[in-house]
Design an enzyme around this catalytic site. Structure first.
Site, PDB file in Angstrom:
ATOM      1  CG  HIS A  99      -1.796  -1.059   1.804  1.00  0.00           C
ATOM      2  ND1 HIS A  99      -1.270  -2.240   2.279  1.00  0.00           N
ATOM      3  CD2 HIS A  99      -3.056  -1.005   1.621  1.00  0.00           C
ATOM      4  CE1 HIS A  99      -2.112  -2.999   2.489  1.00  0.00           C
ATOM      5  NE2 HIS A  99      -3.423  -2.388   2.214  1.00  0.00           N
ATOM      6  CG  ASP A 102       1.886  -0.880   3.263  1.00  0.00           C
ATOM      7  OD1 ASP A 102       1.027  -0.560   4.257  1.00  0.00           O
ATOM      8  OD2 ASP A 102       1.553  -1.617   2.453  1.00  0.00           O
ATOM      9  CD  GLU A 230      -8.118  -8.199   0.245  1.00  0.00           C
ATOM     10  OE1 GLU A 230      -6.964  -7.949  -0.431  1.00  0.00           O
ATOM     11  OE2 GLU A 230      -8.138  -8.537   1.264  1.00  0.00           O
ATOM     12  CD  GLU A 266      -7.536 -11.563   3.832  1.00  0.00           C
ATOM     13  OE1 GLU A 266      -7.101 -10.693   2.979  1.00  0.00           O
ATOM     14  OE2 GLU A 266      -7.213 -11.458   5.119  1.00  0.00           O
ATOM     15  CG  HIS A 269     -11.179 -10.811   3.964  1.00  0.00           C
ATOM     16  ND1 HIS A 269     -10.906 -10.070   3.199  1.00  0.00           N
ATOM     17  CD2 HIS A 269     -10.354 -10.816   4.939  1.00  0.00           C
ATOM     18  CE1 HIS A 269     -10.001  -9.258   3.512  1.00  0.00           C
ATOM     19  NE2 HIS A 269      -9.652  -9.731   4.772  1.00  0.00           N
ATOM     20  CG  ASP A 294      -4.661 -10.906   0.211  1.00  0.00           C
ATOM     21  OD1 ASP A 294      -3.727 -10.810  -0.720  1.00  0.00           O
ATOM     22  OD2 ASP A 294      -5.074  -9.662   0.479  1.00  0.00           O
ATOM     23  CG  ASP A 305      -9.241 -10.561   8.471  1.00  0.00           C
ATOM     24  OD1 ASP A 305      -8.605 -11.694   8.152  1.00  0.00           O
ATOM     25  OD2 ASP A 305      -9.222  -9.550   7.915  1.00  0.00           O
ATOM     26  CG  ASP A 307      -4.897 -10.545   8.695  1.00  0.00           C
ATOM     27  OD1 ASP A 307      -5.609 -11.377   7.725  1.00  0.00           O
ATOM     28  OD2 ASP A 307      -4.933  -9.391   8.599  1.00  0.00           O
ATOM     29  CG  ASP A 337      -3.365  -9.668   3.785  1.00  0.00           C
ATOM     30  OD1 ASP A 337      -3.002  -9.059   4.424  1.00  0.00           O
ATOM     31  OD2 ASP A 337      -4.376  -8.896   3.326  1.00  0.00           O
TER      32      ASP A 337
HETATM   33  C1  XLS Z   1      -7.781  -6.365   5.485  1.00  0.00           C
HETATM   34  C2  XLS Z   1      -7.106  -6.679   3.950  1.00  0.00           C
HETATM   35  C3  XLS Z   1      -5.998  -5.714   3.481  1.00  0.00           C
HETATM   36  C4  XLS Z   1      -6.069  -5.850   1.931  1.00  0.00           C
HETATM   37  C5  XLS Z   1      -5.170  -4.824   1.372  1.00  0.00           C
HETATM   38  O1  XLS Z   1      -8.186  -7.107   5.848  1.00  0.00           O
HETATM   39  O2  XLS Z   1      -6.777  -7.942   3.513  1.00  0.00           O
HETATM   40  O3  XLS Z   1      -4.904  -6.265   3.863  1.00  0.00           O
HETATM   41  O4  XLS Z   1      -5.470  -7.069   1.554  1.00  0.00           O
HETATM   42  O5  XLS Z   1      -5.663  -3.473   1.569  1.00  0.00           O
HETATM   43 NI    NI Z   2      -6.195  -8.973   2.104  1.00  0.00          NI
HETATM   44 NI    NI Z   3      -7.645  -9.335   5.597  1.00  0.00          NI
END
Ligand code: XLS
Ligand code: NI
Ligand code: NI
Length: 433
Positions: A99, A102, A230, A266, A269, A294, A305, A307, A337
């Site tokens: 991003h 980042d 996404e 993802e 998600h 993702d 979430d 991750d 991700d």
């Molecule tokens: C957040 C999202 C984010 C996207 C990119 O939950 O997964 O990381 O992948 O903005």
């Molecule tokens: Ni993501």
């Molecule tokens: Ni996410």
């Protein structure tokens, strides 16, 4: 070389029985699976944000990581890039994703933020010349800064819509400049907290218009990567408009964008939306909008979430089965991700998290490929629908209710139920994972 990953060797494939922590046991980039190198199948990407920009906070506490590049100067942004490219090299990562927020410090105004992004984009471009790592996708962070709290393209304030448009233009330019294979939009704040203050019809129209502008700009600058949405059902918004693959497809059709935009799916998600990961992939491939992945997992107890890095190859094999069955990635890839836990403080933790995730995916890919090559599952699926291959069955689809009814009476149709054979197929599947 920076000091951060000092003494950490390049990770190579050493076979399933290697005792070396810094080795791949399953990910062998050159090994050919179903006619393609594993590296070209999996197309792994490192997520810049979780690995290099995330400070380790949770809702109850702040920063736990102490990284020499934390801060908001351009010098520190360059140090962060140096360390990031060193990690890409250690892992042999073919791709990364980032991003704007980042990679560059936030400026005092839009112009300064944009200048910072352009400078860091040039810096990335120079680093990429000496690296094999390419850009899988770029994106804009339009959810962290307080200006986005009520949404970006769906914000009730047109000035925020304008700021979002300018931000996405800048990020698309950066992605294009770096030869990105895709551009991603995740609508973190594109949703609502309460219907009491929200006009969801107007917000959807603004989001549709915004996405059309993104597509127009892609064509204008000659960016030949894919535009990806996404989906996510909630977090941070209570309700997000890009709820899941089906919702996104309906949205794309409504605004005439279903041939222009695909999805980045993802794992976490999908679960949050009440689906399985493989369901979301299978639906997207059947709709012709599958783009990229993702890769992560949620904590199944908390349901958030979270991750986390994937570590269950049997679960991921179902996802790769759907991807392989559809012919594999085109522009997409497997983006981690995923973030290490906030107690995982050491540089080694960052490397080994990726090593484990890459091995998990490689093992999953091999299992999925073996099952697909065996052909048993596909034969059983085909057999289940075989009745539809007759000319009579096909003609019925062109017929109407009255004619079908007359035919049912004439032939005295009385269908006999047949087993779905689920357990037999599950047993068959388990032979490969
Ligand atoms: C957040 C999202 C984010 C996207 C990119 O939950 O997964 O990381 O992948 O903005
Ligand atoms: Ni993501
Ligand atoms: Ni996410």
């Amino acid at each position: 070389m920076t000091e951060f990953f000092r003494d950490i060797p390049k990770v190579t494939y050493q076979g399933a029985s290697s005792p070396n922590e810094f080795a791949f046991r399953h990910y062998n980039p050159d090994e050919v699976v179903m006619g393609k190198r594993m590296e070209d199948h999996l197309r792994f990407a490192v997520a810049y944000w979780h690995s290099f920009a995330w400070p380790g906070g949770d809702p109850f506490g702040g920063q736990t990581f102490d990284r020499p590049w934390f801060g908001d100067t351009m010098d520190l942004a360059r140090l962060k890039a140096d360390v990031a490219f060193e990690m890409f090299d250690i892992l042999g990562a073919p791709f990364f994703c980032f991003h704007d927020a980042d990679a560059r410090p936030e400026g005092a105004n839009f112009a300064e933020s944009q200048r910072n992004l352009e400078e860091i984009t040039d810096y990335f471009a120079a680093k990429m010349e000496g690296s094999k790592t390419r850009l899988l996708w770029g994106t804009a962070n339009m959810f962290s800064h307080r200006r986005w709290m009520s949404g970006a393209s769906t914000n009730p304030d047109p000035e925020v819509f304008a700021y979002a448009a300018a931000t996405v233009k800048g990020c698309m330019d950066a992605t294009h400049r770096l030869g990105g294979a895709n551009y991603v939009l995740w609508g973190g704040r594109e949703g609502y907290e309460t219907l009491l203050n929200t006009d969801l019809g107007q917000e959807a129209d603004h989001m549709g218009r915004f996405l059309s502008m993104v597509v127009d700009y892609k064509h204008k600058i000659g960016f030949d990567g894919a535009i990806l949405i996404e989906p996510k059902p909630q977090e941070p918004s209570k309700h997000q408009y890009d709820y899941d693959v089906a919702t996104v497809y309906g949205f794309l059709c409504r605004y005439g964008l279903e041939k222009e935009v695909k999805v980045n799916i993802e794992q976490g998600h999908a679960i949050l939306a009440g689906h399985s990961f493989e369901h979301e992939i299978a639906l997207a491939t059947s709709l012709g909008i599958f783009g990229s992945i993702d890769m992560n997992r949620n904590d199944y107890q908390s349901g958030w979430d979270t991750d986390q890095f994937p570590n269950n190859h049997a679960e991921k094999a179902l996802a790769f089965y759907e991807i392989l069955r559809a012919g594999g990635y085109t522009t997409g890839g497997t983006n981690f991700d995923a973030k290490i836990r906030r107690q995982s403080l050491d540089p080694e933790d960052l490397i080994l998290a990726h090593v484990g995730g890459m091995d998990t995916c490689a093992r999953a890919l091999k299992a999925a490929a073996a099952c697909l090559e065996d052909g048993g599952l596909e034969a059983a699926r085909k057999e289940r629908y075989a009745g539809w291959e007759t000319p009579q069955a096909q003609a019925m689809l062109q017929s109407d209710l009255a004619a079908i009814s007359a035919d049912v009476l004439a032939r005295d149709v009385n269908p006999e139920p047949r087993s779905g054979r689920q357990e037999r197929l599950e047993n068959l599947w388990n032979r490969f994972v």
